[in-house]
Design a protein around this motif. Structure first.
Motif, PDB file in Angstrom:
ATOM      1  N   TYR A 148       5.637  -3.233 -11.310  1.00  0.00           N
ATOM      2  CA  TYR A 148       4.542  -2.450 -11.875  1.00  0.00           C
ATOM      3  C   TYR A 148       4.922  -1.994 -13.274  1.00  0.00           C
ATOM      4  CZ  TYR A 148       2.932  -2.052  -7.022  1.00  0.00           C
ATOM      5  OH  TYR A 148       2.503  -2.330  -5.737  1.00  0.00           O
TER       6      TYR A 148
ATOM      7  N   TYR B 156      -0.296   2.971 -12.988  1.00  0.00           N
ATOM      8  CA  TYR B 156       0.467   1.734 -13.037  1.00  0.00           C
ATOM      9  C   TYR B 156      -0.388   0.536 -12.660  1.00  0.00           C
ATOM     10  CZ  TYR B 156       4.570   4.715 -13.392  1.00  0.00           C
ATOM     11  OH  TYR B 156       5.485   5.634 -13.816  1.00  0.00           O
TER      12      TYR B 156
ATOM     13  N   ASP C   7       0.831  -1.209   0.000  1.00  0.00           N
ATOM     14  CA  ASP C   7       0.000   0.000   0.000  1.00  0.00           C
ATOM     15  C   ASP C   7       0.861   1.253   0.000  1.00  0.00           C
ATOM     16  OD1 ASP C   7      -2.216  -1.618   0.041  1.00  0.00           O
ATOM     17  OD2 ASP C   7      -2.544  -1.438   2.207  1.00  0.00           O
TER      18      ASP C   7
ATOM     19  N   GLN D  60       0.016  -3.497 -11.332  1.00  0.00           N
ATOM     20  CA  GLN D  60       0.922  -4.501 -10.776  1.00  0.00           C
ATOM     21  C   GLN D  60       0.863  -5.747 -11.658  1.00  0.00           C
ATOM     22  OE1 GLN D  60       0.581  -7.487  -7.159  1.00  0.00           O
ATOM     23  NE2 GLN D  60       0.801  -5.404  -6.363  1.00  0.00           N
TER      24      GLN D  60
ATOM     25  N   GLU E 178       2.275   1.799  -3.516  1.00  0.00           N
ATOM     26  CA  GLU E 178       1.308   2.240  -4.524  1.00  0.00           C
ATOM     27  C   GLU E 178       0.850   3.677  -4.294  1.00  0.00           C
ATOM     28  OE1 GLU E 178      -1.720  -0.761  -4.605  1.00  0.00           O
ATOM     29  OE2 GLU E 178      -0.414  -2.213  -5.626  1.00  0.00           O
TER      30      GLU E 178
END
Length: 943
Positions: free
Chosen positions: A375, A359, A347, A361, A350
């Motif tokens: 990513y 992006y 988290d 993953q 990101e």
């Protein structure tokens, strides 16, 4: 033609089929063929597992009788993603078969084929009451064979199942089924080339290697260690990384697959190989930005934004590859692969990715504290394919995942990438163990894709290796190092950098490059600060965290640390690369493709492949347990056409060789006059040592080297094996008061056989006082006594792996003598004990008591009762080991051991599930075995 039994619950399945291939100048069907037997026609269908939507269908052979139906479908009736518009759809229904929906190429051949199927249906209805006699089977010349219409969507796994039965002899013209004129193959070569030009080109080939035949089981196991069989340790004194990296799992051939692999599969492999050789003619290079980051977070949770690390450039990268080490240091992460911190860090990442792009993953993988997440900018996600991940633990016994590596690979456009995140062995003086960890990761890391053989790390266009490599400075004075850092004399310090030294002496990371380091050492700081380590150990600063690469068209734009982040005792490191990616130009690709096909057609019609071998007989002398021996020979294509070779199983065998033998490469393609070196490796692991010790198996084998469209070559393997106490039963060892190598092999074999039958009726020794067996094997006593007297206070005992040279010396010592002291470090002796227990043919807690062990693990009284029922040697060894482990726990402050760690480690060795349940052991079962051992460690064993 055998009819498969159908156990399919779904009422409908979808098979997408495509065009046919060529055999000796003739067409060969991929999925459909019309066969005649005794006047009855059958529609033969090979299903494609990757294209079937609802359920996999085995090979179908549908009788064309009153129950057979074929219906044309309207194009708009199907909700299918069609890549081209020239298709026709048909619905099939046979007797006791599911309803099939197929898609065929809409051309004259398909129309003709459907007409013949319809005529066969009509003929079957007329003759249903008049069965004909079975006619003798006559070999059919290739020129008289009828191919079926082009079909789309087959896979290599399907094409390998097709054999010569798919070529059909045309019936006589007076039978009412004149097929020859309808298909019109009078001008064979021109017609072939016309059809090939119409086919949709296959996807661009995988750049690094030509595809090779074989069947591979994809591995989704993210735990450490090999998933099939034990592999030999990497060589310690290799001259280059390429020589170290020959360990690849052998292809899992079966005799049936080898015999049924049609020319279609070999042709596809050869076609991709030729395309790969001409790649420069149809690709252009375009640069993309790759951001690579690594951070050892010391078991901490994120406490600030990661933007100073991940968003430090004005332009967004196209790809992020971020590696973490020591993500979670908890017991749960170490033993059960559970981590509450994984999602916290994901988290945090990101939230901090570059704000100018979106992006996706594409893969995340974690092994204990090592995590790698990749990513890609979402505008490129459709150009990413063949994604795979794998992990390798290099901790104790090459299994414990506290050290090792995790990796992600994929193909971006037409360039293959591999990212490796590793955490290598710690401690200043253990650079040799770090080298060994690196070599083990390279040797054991392989990616399993459905249509390709296992791919090792080096078989990628671009490899980027990141992580806490743990190489230190060979400079003992921390104060002097800090002065040089303060005066910015970093280049002088780097002369003492262990990684630079190992690379320059070609002991590790030989083929990798690293940019110039202009940032301060990233280890070790006081947590939450920029101060150097002020603890009592006062660690010498070092560049532990590194990023290296290998491959062409790679330019490093930045290489830096990020001092703003103070969460850990390490600082994060990043590197920004501009990497040239190969992009396929479709028109040029199609032109090259067609040229290659035409050339292959001509050569295959005119020439047969041929090989020459420099040697066909090999002798491996004095083979030992866990000691690799290697020989090599050259094969040369002395023919006029490219050839595809593969080692195939002998009749009634499932593998092409015995478990202790391997050929590398086991398959491949050679151009005319091209030569290739084949390595033969003999390595006796725990999986094969018992049969060799007992004399059931010998160092003898014959390899069959098969040449597609050519002959077979036979390679003879011979040698002698030296028995080892490793892999010998406890009962047998208790009756050996001499080293195993001093016992005549005939007596040793007799002893093992009599032990198995529980009828030992002879005396092994002349002295009558020596009849009584030892209470425990002398080898167990020697190993445990060494650790008890010399290693109770050893830091990180049973947590740090030994050295391969030490382990081999210990094994030789126990096999040949009764030493007063055992050679090697305490860590090596500890690992040798674990290897001994793992190699036992019957674990200390016998297989037959495994289920009862699980059932009584909650009750210490029942557990003790179960131990009392073990055979004498097993019972004594169990109690002896428990007493030793309880003694170790008294020194836990020094050796950093705890009861949970020891219980988990020894439970996996002492209480192994029977072979038929080995793959079915659940996490709950493993916890029960841990509890069983834990009860003895905490409560003692009064008996």
């Amino acid at each position: 033609m055998m009819e498969s039994s159908l156990g399919i619950s779904d009422s409908q399945c979808l098979a997408t089929v495509r065009g046919h291939e060529l055999r000796n100048g003739q067409k060969e069907p991929r999925l459909l063929s019309l066969l005649e037997c005794s006047g009855q026609f059958k529609l033969d269908i090979l299903a494609n597992p990757e294209a079937i939507v609802l359920s996999p269908v085995p090979q179908l052979s549908i009788p064309i009788n009153n129950h057979f139906q074929i219906v044309r479908e309207a194009e708009e009736a199907l909700l299918i993603d069609i890549s081209i518009n020239t298709t026709v759809r048909v619905r099939l229904q046979g007797e006791q078969t599911p309803e099939l929906l197929l898609e065929l190429q809409d051309d004259v051949h398909t129309q003709s084929f459907l007409q013949h199927v319809t005529k066969a249906k009509q003929q079957a209805e007329k003759k249903s009451s008049q069965p004909r006699k079975m006619e003798p089977v006559v070999p059919v010349p290739v020129k008289d064979c009828i191919p079926v219409p082009p079909q789309r969507g087959t896979s290599k796994s399907t094409s390998n199942k097709i054999n010569n039965s798919t070529l059909v002899k045309p019936p006589n013209t007076d039978s009412g089924l004149s097929m020859t004129t309808d298909f019109g193959f009078e001008e064979k070569k021109n017609q072939q080339n016309r059809i090939v030009a119409q086919r949709e080109p296959p996807p661009p080939p995988l750049p690094p290697l030509p595809p090779r035949k074989g069947t591979y089981t994809p591995s989704n196991n993210l735990t450490a260690g090999p998933t099939t069989k034990e592999r030999p340790p990497s060589a310690q004194n290799s001259k280059s990384v390429r020589n170290e990296l020959q360990s690849v799992t052998p292809s899992n051939y079966t005799m049936r697959q080898a015999m049924m692999s049609s020319h279609t599969g070999s042709r596809e492999g050869l076609l991709k190989y030729r395309l790969n050789k001409k790649e420069k003619e149809y690709v252009d290079i375009k640069n993309f930005r790759f951001f690579i980051g690594t951070w050892n977070v010391n078991g901490q949770s994120p406490d600030s934004s990661l933007k100073p690390w991940l968003c430090c450039d004005p332009d967004p990268p196209d790809v992020y590859a971020l590696g973490f080490q020591e993500l979670d240091l908890s017991t749960e992460a170490f033993f059960y692969m559970d981590s509450s911190k994984e999602q916290l860090w994901v988290d945090a990442v990101e939230r901090s990715l570059h704000h100018k792009a979106r992006y996706k993953q594409i893969r995340i993988i974690r092994l204990v504290g090592m995590m790698l997440v990749v990513y890609v900018n979402e505008e490129h996600q459709h150009h990413i394919r063949e994604v795979a991940s794998e992990s390798v633990g290099t901790g104790l016994m090459n299994k414990m995942g506290n050290k090792g590596g995790v990796a992600v690979r994929f193909v971006f456009h037409n360039t293959s990438f591999c990212f490796v995140n590793s955490h290598l062995a710690a401690h200043v003086d253990d650079y040799e163990r770090r080298n060994q960890d690196y070599k083990d990761i390279c040797a054991r890391m392989s990616f399993h894709l459905l249509e390709y053989p296992p791919l090792s790390i080096v078989k990628h266009d671009v490899v980027i290796w990141l992580g806490d490599l743990n190489y230190r400075l060979c400079f003992p004075d921390a104060g002097e190092v800090k002065k040089l850092i303060a005066s910015k004399e970093l280049r002088k310090l780097q002369e003492y950098d262990q990684l630079n030294i190992q690379r320059n002496t070609k002991r590790a990371f030989t083929d990798f490059m690293e940019g110039e380091i202009n940032f301060w050492p990233t280890y070790k700081y006081d947590a939450k600060s920029d101060r150097w380590d002020s603890s009592g150990k006062c660690r010498v600063p070092a560049w532990c965290d590194r990023i290296l690469w290998r491959g062409s068209s790679v330019k490093q734009l930045h290489y830096r640390s990020h001092m703003e982040l103070k969460t850990s005792d390490h600082k994060p490191v990043s590197s920004l690369f501009s990497i040239g990616v190969k992009m396929v130009i479709e028109q040029r690709y199609k032109k090259v493709f067609e040229e290659i096909v035409r050339d292959m057609d001509r050569l295959e019609n005119d020439f047969l492949p041929s090989l020459s071998l420099t040697q066909r007989e090999f002798t491996f002398e004095n083979v030992k347990f866990r000691q690799l021996q290697r020989r090599s020979f050259l094969i040369t294509n002395d023919g006029q056409v490219a050839c595809t070779f593969a080692f195939i199983p002998k009749l009634n065998d499932s593998q092409y060789c015995k478990p202790w033998l391997r050929a590398e490469p086991s398959e491949g393609v050679l151009d005319p006059n091209e030569a290739m070196e084949i390595f033969l490796e003999v390595y006796v692991s725990k999986d094969s040592v018992m049969l060799l010790n007992s004399g059931v198996d010998k160092i003898e084998d014959i390899l069959v080297l098969h040449l597609d469209r050519g002959k077979d070559y036979f390679i003879t393997i011979a040698g002698n094996y030296l028995p080892s106490c490793f892999g010998t039963s406890l009962e047998t060892l208790c009756r050996m008061k001499k080293p195993i190598r001093e016992i005549p092999i005939t007596k040793l074999i007799d002893l093992v056989r009599h032990e198995e039958k529980c009828r030992i009726n002879f005396l092994l020794y002349n002295d009558g006082t020596e009849d009584k067996p030892l209470r425990i094997p002398k080898e167990v006593w020697l190993l445990v006594n060494h650790l008890y007297t010399k290693a109770c206070q050893q830091e990180d005992l049973f947590q740090t792996p030994g050295l391969q040279d030490d382990l081999q010396n210990i094994i030789d010592c126990l096999d040949t003598s009764i030493p007063e002291s055992i050679p090697g470090s305490n860590h090596s002796v500890a690992e040798a004990l674990l290897i001994f227990l793992e190699a036992l043919p019957e674990p200390v807690l016998c297989y037959e008591l495994y289920q009862r062990c699980l059932e009584c693990s909650h009750d210490s009284r029942l557990c003790k009762q179960l131990i009392s029922q073990l055979p004498r040697a097993h019972r004594n060894v169990f109690r002896y080991l428990m007493a030793f482990l309880r003694e170790l726990l008294k020194h836990s402050i020094d050796n950093n051991l705890n009861a949970n760690l020891l219980a988990s480690l020894f439970a996996s060795l002492l209480i192994r599930p029977p072979p038929n349940l080995a793959g079915k052991q659940t996490q709950h079962d493993r916890q029960k075995t841990n509890d069983f051992i834990l009860g003895f460690l905490m409560g003692g064993d009064e008996d």
